[in-house]
Scaffold this motif. Sequence first.
Motif, short mmCIF file in Angstrom:
data_model
loop_
_atom_site.label_atom_id
_atom_site.label_comp_id
_atom_site.label_asym_id
_atom_site.label_seq_id
_atom_site.Cartn_x
_atom_site.Cartn_y
_atom_site.Cartn_z
N THR A 80 -49.51 -16.19 -44.25
CA THR A 80 -49.14 -17.56 -43.55
C THR A 80 -50.22 -18.69 -43.59
N TYR A 81 -49.79 -19.92 -43.92
CA TYR A 81 -50.67 -20.75 -44.39
C TYR A 81 -50.48 -22.02 -43.21
N LYS A 82 -51.59 -22.48 -42.56
CA LYS A 82 -51.43 -23.47 -41.57
C LYS A 82 -52.37 -24.74 -42.11
N ASN A 83 -51.65 -25.85 -42.12
CA ASN A 83 -52.16 -26.98 -42.59
C ASN A 83 -52.78 -27.72 -41.27
N PRO A 84 -54.05 -27.90 -41.42
CA PRO A 84 -55.11 -28.34 -40.33
C PRO A 84 -54.95 -29.54 -40.01
N LYS A 85 -54.35 -30.57 -41.01
CA LYS A 85 -54.18 -31.82 -40.85
C LYS A 85 -52.55 -32.27 -40.33
N THR A 86 -51.61 -31.46 -40.53
CA THR A 86 -50.44 -31.75 -39.92
C THR A 86 -49.98 -30.78 -38.95
N GLY A 87 -50.60 -29.67 -38.73
CA GLY A 87 -50.32 -28.40 -37.94
C GLY A 87 -49.14 -27.58 -38.47
N GLU A 88 -48.62 -28.04 -39.63
CA GLU A 88 -47.53 -27.20 -40.12
C GLU A 88 -47.97 -26.02 -40.66
N THR A 89 -46.92 -24.97 -40.32
CA THR A 89 -47.18 -23.64 -40.84
C THR A 89 -45.87 -22.92 -42.01
N TRP A 103 -48.42 -29.08 -50.87
CA TRP A 103 -49.73 -29.08 -50.14
C TRP A 103 -50.83 -29.05 -51.44
N TRP A 115 -56.88 -22.10 -46.12
CA TRP A 115 -55.90 -22.37 -44.86
C TRP A 115 -54.99 -21.03 -44.74
#
Length: 118
Positions: A80-89, A103, A115
């Motif tokens: 699981t990757y979570k983009n800290p800038k958009t919050g998208e997972t 990304w 991430w």
Amino acid sequence: MNKLAAYIEAKSEMENLKKRLEALESDESLKQTLKFQNELDKLMDKFGVSQDDVLKMWGKAKADAKGAADKRRGTRPLKTYKNPKTGETVKTRGGNHKTLNAWREEYGKDAVDSWLVK
């Protein structure tokens, strides 16, 4: 001429197969294996047990095609990757995910790899 050549070739193959079959039939270990198989089949018939039942008794149940592939290669862990800038997972088992690749192009591979949540 092609039919004649095919006939001669087929006849030659048949003779070779006859020789192989005769060699196998004279093999003592094969005779023992066939005898064992015949006696086992009779025993299974006597007790009304199928081959699958016997394999299940011994913990060797046949795997379906998907199970066989999993044993050979194994399943990849879910990441699981979570983009800290958009919050998208993004959840993926492989590295060739459309969003993940986007990304990586935008933020760089090292940043995206950092991430990783799971």
